[in-house]
Design a protein around this motif. Sequence first.
Motif, PDB file in Angstrom:
ATOM      1  N   PRO A 135       0.814  -1.222   0.000  1.00 10.08           N
ATOM      2  CA  PRO A 135       0.000   0.000   0.000  1.00 10.08           C
ATOM      3  C   PRO A 135       0.846   1.270   0.000  1.00 10.08           C
ATOM      4  O   PRO A 135       0.502   2.245  -0.677  1.00 10.08           O
ATOM      5  N   ALA A 136       1.960   1.268   0.747  1.00  5.34           N
ATOM      6  CA  ALA A 136       2.808   2.460   0.800  1.00  5.34           C
ATOM      7  C   ALA A 136       3.445   2.738  -0.558  1.00  5.34           C
ATOM      8  O   ALA A 136       3.523   3.887  -1.004  1.00  5.34           O
ATOM      9  N   CYS A 137       3.913   1.667  -1.224  1.00  3.41           N
ATOM     10  CA  CYS A 137       4.501   1.834  -2.559  1.00  3.41           C
ATOM     11  C   CYS A 137       3.451   2.321  -3.552  1.00  3.41           C
ATOM     12  O   CYS A 137       3.702   3.240  -4.337  1.00  3.41           O
ATOM     13  N   ALA A 138       2.293   1.669  -3.521  1.00  4.24           N
ATOM     14  CA  ALA A 138       1.241   2.030  -4.471  1.00  4.24           C
ATOM     15  C   ALA A 138       0.819   3.485  -4.275  1.00  4.24           C
ATOM     16  O   ALA A 138       0.609   4.217  -5.256  1.00  4.24           O
ATOM     17  N   LEU A 139       0.722   3.927  -3.018  1.00  2.08           N
ATOM     18  CA  LEU A 139       0.307   5.302  -2.752  1.00  2.08           C
ATOM     19  C   LEU A 139       1.329   6.301  -3.281  1.00  2.08           C
ATOM     20  O   LEU A 139       0.973   7.287  -3.934  1.00  2.08           O
ATOM     21  N   LEU A 140       2.615   6.035  -3.030  1.00  3.20           N
ATOM     22  CA  LEU A 140       3.634   6.990  -3.454  1.00  3.20           C
ATOM     23  C   LEU A 140       3.747   7.034  -4.969  1.00  3.20           C
ATOM     24  O   LEU A 140       3.918   8.101  -5.564  1.00  3.20           O
ATOM     25  N   HIS A 141       3.642   5.882  -5.624  1.00  5.81           N
ATOM     26  CA  HIS A 141       3.705   5.886  -7.081  1.00  5.81           C
ATOM     27  C   HIS A 141       2.469   6.566  -7.679  1.00  5.81           C
ATOM     28  O   HIS A 141       2.555   7.194  -8.740  1.00  5.81           O
TER      29      HIS A 141
END
Length: 262
Positions: A182-188
């Motif tokens: 979720p953290a990666c998806a949000l930042l991307h």
Amino acid sequence: MGNLKSEALAAPATPVSHDRLYQKLAKMLFDDLVQGKFKVGDRLPAERELASDYGVSRPAVREAMIALEVQGFVEVRIGSGAYVVRVPGVQDQPGFGVTAFELTEARLLVEGEAAALAATTISDDEIGLLQQLVNEIADENRLPGVSERADREFHRVIASATRNSAIVHMVEELWRMRSASPACALLHEKARTANVRPVVEEHQEIVEALKTRDPQRARAAMRAHLGQVIEHLLFATEEKAMENARRSVASTRERFGRAVSL
């Protein structure tokens, strides 16, 4: 490093914490929310203020905010700041997954060596396929939406060209985590909102390096590309992106710079 609120988490009788700095900061902010220091709708202190108060780098503040945003406690609005949208309840606990910065650091290390190995084993047909994928990346960049298909396939082909199934598995798993975390998806997603897209010239340089069959050049080209991905993620998380895009973020750049120079 500094104070982190006078090392509030460093109680002598407790075991040594292996949390990264952003995790410690996120937990402290989480506790502030639990204790009622901020209410729903309140704007949290500015990134620069938090960095100064807690003695941490601004990228660490950004990662902490992303961790809290993923869990639905704050909303980060580019150009405005972070606002409380939910106060943690008794059942809530701060949780952390892999961050986009951690993931890209791992990609830089793994895919840099994959490119170096691929330079010694890649076929002319695979180089031709990579060139076709670079052209497709350019085409996708002109579309209104954002597609990662050609970019992902580009990196998968290089992994496959190593003739090493373990490397293929690692690269595929890193890309899977990029979507699953979720953290990666949000930042991307924030990067896409800031119109950050795959850079055609960086991918073309990787192809040119592979054509020479020079492992050092291929490694350097891949690391340079993924180093720029980190730069783009930093841009996407700037609290005032346009104003601060050229500002130094020395702490994170030094950390990931060491990885590039290994």
